[in-house]
Write an enzyme that holds these catalytic residues in place. Structure first.
Site, PDB file in Angstrom:
ATOM      1  CB  SER A  11      -2.898  -3.602  15.832  1.00  0.00           C
ATOM      2  OG  SER A  11      -3.759  -3.919  14.750  1.00  0.00           O
ATOM      3  CG  ASN A  98      -5.948 -14.698   9.183  1.00  0.00           C
ATOM      4  OD1 ASN A  98      -6.102 -13.712   9.913  1.00  0.00           O
ATOM      5  ND2 ASN A  98      -6.496 -15.876   9.457  1.00  0.00           N
ATOM      6  CB  THR A 143      45.577  -8.268  18.994  1.00  0.00           C
ATOM      7  OG1 THR A 143      46.881  -8.308  19.566  1.00  0.00           O
ATOM      8  CG2 THR A 143      45.712  -8.252  17.472  1.00  0.00           C
ATOM      9  CG  HIS A 144      44.686  -9.663  23.195  1.00  0.00           C
ATOM     10  ND1 HIS A 144      43.891 -10.741  23.531  1.00  0.00           N
ATOM     11  CD2 HIS A 144      45.529 -10.115  22.239  1.00  0.00           C
ATOM     12  CE1 HIS A 144      44.259 -11.791  22.814  1.00  0.00           C
ATOM     13  NE2 HIS A 144      45.239 -11.443  22.018  1.00  0.00           N
ATOM     14  CB  SER A 271      28.990  17.782  31.185  1.00  0.00           C
ATOM     15  OG  SER A 271      28.755  17.890  32.569  1.00  0.00           O
ATOM     16  CE  LYS A 277      32.667  14.660  30.231  1.00  0.00           C
ATOM     17  NZ  LYS A 277      33.078  13.479  30.950  1.00  0.00           N
ATOM     18  CG  ASN A 279      30.045  13.956  27.489  1.00  0.00           C
ATOM     19  OD1 ASN A 279      31.233  13.850  27.805  1.00  0.00           O
ATOM     20  ND2 ASN A 279      29.129  14.449  28.301  1.00  0.00           N
ATOM     21  CD  GLU A 284      28.948   8.018  25.490  1.00  0.00           C
ATOM     22  OE1 GLU A 284      29.589   7.681  26.480  1.00  0.00           O
ATOM     23  OE2 GLU A 284      28.393   9.122  25.404  1.00  0.00           O
ATOM     24  CE1 TYR A 311      -2.436 -13.220  12.110  1.00  0.00           C
ATOM     25  CE2 TYR A 311      -4.417 -13.755  13.359  1.00  0.00           C
ATOM     26  CZ  TYR A 311      -3.395 -12.874  13.037  1.00  0.00           C
ATOM     27  OH  TYR A 311      -3.341 -11.653  13.663  1.00  0.00           O
ATOM     28  CD  GLN A 316      -3.171  -6.837  16.613  1.00  0.00           C
ATOM     29  OE1 GLN A 316      -4.058  -7.157  15.823  1.00  0.00           O
ATOM     30  NE2 GLN A 316      -3.428  -6.305  17.797  1.00  0.00           N
ATOM     31  CE  LYS A 319       0.749  -6.054  11.685  1.00  0.00           C
ATOM     32  NZ  LYS A 319       0.674  -7.320  12.475  1.00  0.00           N
TER      33      LYS A 319
HETATM   34  N1  ARG Z   1      -4.259  -6.929  13.069  1.00  0.00           N
HETATM   35  C1  ARG Z   1      -4.068  -8.310  12.736  1.00  0.00           C
HETATM   36  C2  ARG Z   1      -2.565  -8.614  12.720  1.00  0.00           C
HETATM   37  O1  ARG Z   1      -1.805  -7.735  12.826  1.00  0.00           O
HETATM   38  C3  ARG Z   1      -4.652  -8.610  11.398  1.00  0.00           C
HETATM   39  C4  ARG Z   1      -5.069 -10.007  11.212  1.00  0.00           C
HETATM   40  C5  ARG Z   1      -6.200 -10.315  12.084  1.00  0.00           C
HETATM   41  N2  ARG Z   1      -6.776 -11.583  11.772  1.00  0.00           N
HETATM   42  C6  ARG Z   1      -7.624 -12.146  12.589  1.00  0.00           C
HETATM   43  N3  ARG Z   1      -8.064 -13.289  12.240  1.00  0.00           N
HETATM   44  N4  ARG Z   1      -7.966 -11.601  13.732  1.00  0.00           N
HETATM   45  O2  ARG Z   1      -2.130  -9.731  12.630  1.00  0.00           O
END
Ligand code: ARG
Length: 454
Positions: A11, A98, A143-144, A271, A277, A279, A284, A311, A316, A319
């Site tokens: 990650s 964790n 309204t409407h 455009s 145009k 826009n 939008e 956990y 993960q 994020k």
């Molecule tokens: N990159 C992990 C997350 O975003 C961190 C925690 C990982 N913990 C584990 N026991 N593998 O959640």
């Protein structure tokens, strides 16, 4: 681990944006480990020195992020150990990734909520400015999407101020629950080291209004739930829905068929084929991005639903949707605060539109009621009057007095006052109504509220 799995499970290329929170959390943890005599003062000093170096490396772009080291936490810890030796290896005492990761996300999100709050204030202020400049401008209220009653354009702008004020209040509520410390829960069950979790919470500013430390009270819950992220994304989704409603109106208003407003060229695009145009791409796109944020809410809430305690690696996946929600909301609020300032209002077109569609029909009915007619009878009499006006292609105010009297004998000359747009507007002076006197009072209330520090 195969390369494919490494890539699949890592990650670091998105969670590296948590680096500052990660270092802040680690320093608070180290400070407490030293205070509790779990690490010695020399190790504590080395950790601080190493983290300062790492901060400089990351800020200058010299830090080498390694996919092999999976995530932001392992990357920073490995670098600390490379720089400082055993002291770096002692940092993780009494801690797990964790409780570390969810602490980092909470710290990061808390900071982002504060920035979002500033942006919501800026947008509300811009809207109040537009409202104040246009209290006496009249447009048809719908309204409407059918012409209903005349309203003040200032009043219309203040409707959005109310929405964004509630969004800010929601964010403040979410912030309280984000601002809780998971650290010390360790992997899932707590730890055998004599940690002082309340000290860490205080160091990190995780305290309530009265300064009491906010510490997650169950280790299993602390490491596993992401409800704070879901709740934030829900609040963000509602704010985006408000932006989206406003976008829809801006788009309608700047179309040739309405012609109510003008948006500066820097917020519109041309455009590639039609040279005439202009826009409304910004509103939008904002309307479109609302779908994206609501999608993130669905993603996050679904992510949580099947997870047993405690956990799981599923988390993960919290994020990217969370980061993108923050980015999208912040960009959108920033650009809207700017765009709103640039709106040019076209009062003539608005009033012209309010004059078509018998927007003062309710006022005629109210007039008759004040002369003693039951409201339902007045409603019917006015329906006939509107029909007559339509057949002559004129407004109610253009019908001669004798004709109006044909619908109700008690009508007198003063009826024309209430059939005017301005008369209609002024009459709606109940609390929260569109009468300019009310709108001005609301502007004063908002100004006072927005001037207060949050
Ligand atoms: N990159 C992990 C997350 O975003 C961190 C925690 C990982 N913990 C584990 N026991 N593998 O959640």
């Amino acid at each position: 681990m195969s390369d494919l799995v490494k890539r699949y499970t890592s990650s670091v290329f998105f969670d590296k944006r948590l680096w500052k929170a990660d270092i802040t959390g680690s320093l608070a943890h180290a400070d407490m480990l030293a205070a509790q005599g779990i690490i010695n003062a020399a190790d504590h000093a080395s950790i601080k020195e190493g983290m300062a170096k790492i901060t400089a490396e990351i800020e200058s772009g010299d830090f080498e992020w390694k996919l092999d080291l999976e995530d932001v936490h392992l990357n920073i810890e490995a670098r600390l150990t490379a720089l400082m030796g055993d002291a770096g290896k002692r940092l993780h005492t009494g801690r797990s990734r964790n409780d570390q990761v969810t602490t980092d996300v909470r710290l990061w999100l808390r900071g982002e909520i504060d920035l979002i709050d500033d942006l919501l204030v800026a947008l509300q202020t811009a809207l109040v400015d537009v409202a104040e400049a246009n209290v006496d401008v009249i447009l048809p209220g719908f309204t409407h999407l059918q012409v209903a009653q005349p309203v003040s354009f200032g009043h219309h702008m203040l409707a959005y101020v109310e929405m964004f004020a509630r969004d800010a209040a929601r964010m403040a509520e979410v912030r309280k629950r984000v601002n809780f410390l998971p650290l010390g829960a360790a992997a899932l069950a707590g730890t055998s080291y004599p940690l002082d979790r309340e000290r860490v919470a205080k160091t990190l500013g995780m305290v309530d209004e009265s300064g009491q430390p906010c510490v997650c009270q169950n280790s299993l819950d602390a490491v596993s739930d992401r409800d704070f992220a879901i709740e934030f994304t829900a609040a963000a989704s509602i704010a985006m829905v408000h932006i989206s409603r406003m976008s829809e109106e801006l788009i309608l208003w700047m179309s040739q068929n309405f012609g109510f407003i003008h948006i500066p060229d820097r917020f519109t695009t041309g455009s590639s084929i039609m040279p005439q145009k202009k826009n409304p791409d910004v509103p939008e796109l904002a309307r479109g991005k609302t779908g994206r944020v609501v999608g993130h809410l669905m993603g996050l809430i679904t992510l949580m639903k099947g997870q047993p305690l405690a956990y799981n690696k599923d988390n993960q996946e919290d994020k990217e949707p969370l980061f993108d929600t923050v980015d999208t909301l912040k960009d959108t609020l920033r650009i809207f605060a700017e765009m709103v300032k640039g709106i040019t209002v076209k009062p003539k077109a608005m009033e012209q539109a309010a004059l078509c569609g018998y927007a003062t029909a309710t006022d005629l009915a109210d007039y008759m009621v004040k002369k003693g007619l039951p409201f339902r009878d007045a409603h019917e009499a006015v329906a006939h009057a509107v029909k007559a006006a339509m057949s002559h292609n004129v407004d109610l105010s253009e019908l001669p007095l004798e004709v109006l009297q044909g619908f109700n004998g008690k009508i007198e000359k003063d009826v024309y006052e209430c059939l005017s747009l301005r008369g209609s507007l002024n009459a709606r002076s109940t609390l929260g109504g569109t009468a300019p006197v009310q709108v001005r009072a609301q502007i004063a209330r908002h100004r006072a509220r927005l001037a207060q520090p949050v």
